[in-house]
Write an enzyme that holds these catalytic residues in place. Sequence first.
Site, PDB file in Angstrom:
ATOM      1  N   GLY A 118       0.836  -1.188   0.000  1.00 46.46           N
ATOM      2  CA  GLY A 118       0.000   0.000   0.000  1.00 46.46           C
ATOM      3  C   GLY A 118       0.875   1.244   0.000  1.00 46.46           C
ATOM      4  O   GLY A 118       2.024   1.194   0.460  1.00 46.46           O
ATOM      5  N   GLN A 131       3.073   9.893   1.128  1.00 47.85           N
ATOM      6  CA  GLN A 131       4.366   9.185   1.124  1.00 47.85           C
ATOM      7  C   GLN A 131       5.171   9.484  -0.150  1.00 47.85           C
ATOM      8  O   GLN A 131       6.344   9.120  -0.226  1.00 47.85           O
ATOM      9  CB  GLN A 131       4.156   7.679   1.246  1.00 47.85           C
ATOM     10  CG  GLN A 131       3.635   7.247   2.611  1.00 47.85           C
ATOM     11  CD  GLN A 131       3.475   5.744   2.674  1.00 47.85           C
ATOM     12  OE1 GLN A 131       2.453   5.211   2.263  1.00 47.85           O
ATOM     13  NE2 GLN A 131       4.494   5.056   3.156  1.00 47.85           N
ATOM     14  N   CYS A 143       6.360  -0.302   6.851  1.00 49.65           N
ATOM     15  CA  CYS A 143       5.910   0.856   6.076  1.00 49.65           C
ATOM     16  C   CYS A 143       7.051   1.282   5.166  1.00 49.65           C
ATOM     17  O   CYS A 143       8.206   1.321   5.591  1.00 49.65           O
ATOM     18  CB  CYS A 143       5.549   1.977   7.048  1.00 49.65           C
ATOM     19  SG  CYS A 143       5.005   3.483   6.247  1.00 49.65           S
ATOM     20  N   LEU A 144       6.710   1.633   3.914  1.00 48.82           N
ATOM     21  CA  LEU A 144       7.755   2.047   2.967  1.00 48.82           C
ATOM     22  C   LEU A 144       8.463   3.321   3.439  1.00 48.82           C
ATOM     23  O   LEU A 144       9.594   3.575   3.029  1.00 48.82           O
ATOM     24  CB  LEU A 144       7.152   2.256   1.572  1.00 48.82           C
ATOM     25  CG  LEU A 144       6.703   0.968   0.861  1.00 48.82           C
ATOM     26  CD1 LEU A 144       5.947   1.302  -0.416  1.00 48.82           C
ATOM     27  CD2 LEU A 144       7.894   0.064   0.558  1.00 48.82           C
ATOM     28  N   HIS A 164      -4.043   1.286   7.986  1.00 50.90           N
ATOM     29  CA  HIS A 164      -2.676   1.840   7.967  1.00 50.90           C
ATOM     30  C   HIS A 164      -2.607   3.000   6.966  1.00 50.90           C
ATOM     31  O   HIS A 164      -2.065   4.072   7.276  1.00 50.90           O
ATOM     32  CB  HIS A 164      -1.698   0.710   7.588  1.00 50.90           C
ATOM     33  CG  HIS A 164      -0.272   1.128   7.454  1.00 50.90           C
ATOM     34  ND1 HIS A 164       0.722   0.635   8.275  1.00 50.90           N
ATOM     35  CD2 HIS A 164       0.356   1.966   6.585  1.00 50.90           C
ATOM     36  CE1 HIS A 164       1.883   1.163   7.913  1.00 50.90           C
ATOM     37  NE2 HIS A 164       1.694   1.970   6.890  1.00 50.90           N
ATOM     38  N   GLU A 165      -3.183   2.793   5.767  1.00 58.50           N
ATOM     39  CA  GLU A 165      -3.113   3.832   4.722  1.00 58.50           C
ATOM     40  C   GLU A 165      -3.999   5.025   5.047  1.00 58.50           C
ATOM     41  O   GLU A 165      -3.615   6.170   4.804  1.00 58.50           O
ATOM     42  CB  GLU A 165      -3.489   3.246   3.354  1.00 58.50           C
ATOM     43  CG  GLU A 165      -2.602   2.091   2.867  1.00 58.50           C
ATOM     44  CD  GLU A 165      -1.111   2.385   2.932  1.00 58.50           C
ATOM     45  OE1 GLU A 165      -0.717   3.561   2.804  1.00 58.50           O
ATOM     46  OE2 GLU A 165      -0.331   1.431   3.134  1.00 58.50           O
ATOM     47  N   HIS A 197      -2.262   7.269   7.376  1.00 57.52           N
ATOM     48  CA  HIS A 197      -1.266   8.131   6.708  1.00 57.52           C
ATOM     49  C   HIS A 197      -1.898   9.448   6.278  1.00 57.52           C
ATOM     50  O   HIS A 197      -1.315  10.514   6.456  1.00 57.52           O
ATOM     51  CB  HIS A 197      -0.719   7.442   5.444  1.00 57.52           C
ATOM     52  CG  HIS A 197       0.509   6.619   5.682  1.00 57.52           C
ATOM     53  ND1 HIS A 197       1.658   7.126   6.240  1.00 57.52           N
ATOM     54  CD2 HIS A 197       0.783   5.312   5.402  1.00 57.52           C
ATOM     55  CE1 HIS A 197       2.581   6.168   6.306  1.00 57.52           C
ATOM     56  NE2 HIS A 197       2.078   5.057   5.813  1.00 57.52           N
TER      57      HIS A 197
HETATM   58 ZN    ZN Z   1       2.886   3.177   5.651  1.00 58.99          ZN
END
Ligand code: ZN
Length: 193
Positions: free
Chosen positions: A43, A48, A91-92, A133-134, A137
């Site tokens: 995701g 991000q 997480c990226l 999670h997204e 963000h």
């Molecule tokens: Zn993340």
Amino acid sequence: MQIITYPHPILRYQCKPVQKIDQGLRNIIDQMFEEMYNGDGVGLAANQVCLPYRLFVLNTSGDRTKTENEYVFINPIIMKKRGSAESEEGCLSFPEIHAPVVRPAEVVIQGVSADGQIQEFHWNGFAAKAVQHETDHLNGITFIDRLSSTLLLDIRESLYELELEFDTNRRLKLIPSDEEIATYIEEMERKYC
Ligand code: ZN
């Protein structure tokens, strides 16, 4: 387009609703999928990649060949949450860091697709965790904010390394100043918000 990492200030940004969906936005979405797959993620939220939009992309399989598992959520809203479950998250924007996060186990999520259609899903398990999670963000919340102080202590050193790297990159002007970021965000918001 490039994935930004902690502690970049846009990770704390409250993303703005998208008012217009056009080919330009669909190109952004395609690029976000590309960045997500290149980073081996499942995701990716718009902030991000330093875009201030309420929008995220997701592939519940994490496999780029499985396009049937690709989802785009524009202006997502979590309508219902139920239960509670703990699972490992990464997480990226926090490379190499993983920790168990407790979240509702089941959600109903609504959002607009890249074609402008309203979609609603009732999900549990991995997909339910991923959309929470997204969505977090987009509200400026990252998974480390959901950790207990003990768990946070466990990853403190890794976070500190990312902070040092960020400071170094800023000194080298590889990362723009807060003022430059604010100007950029304003410019991007004028396009779609
Ligand atoms: Zn993340």
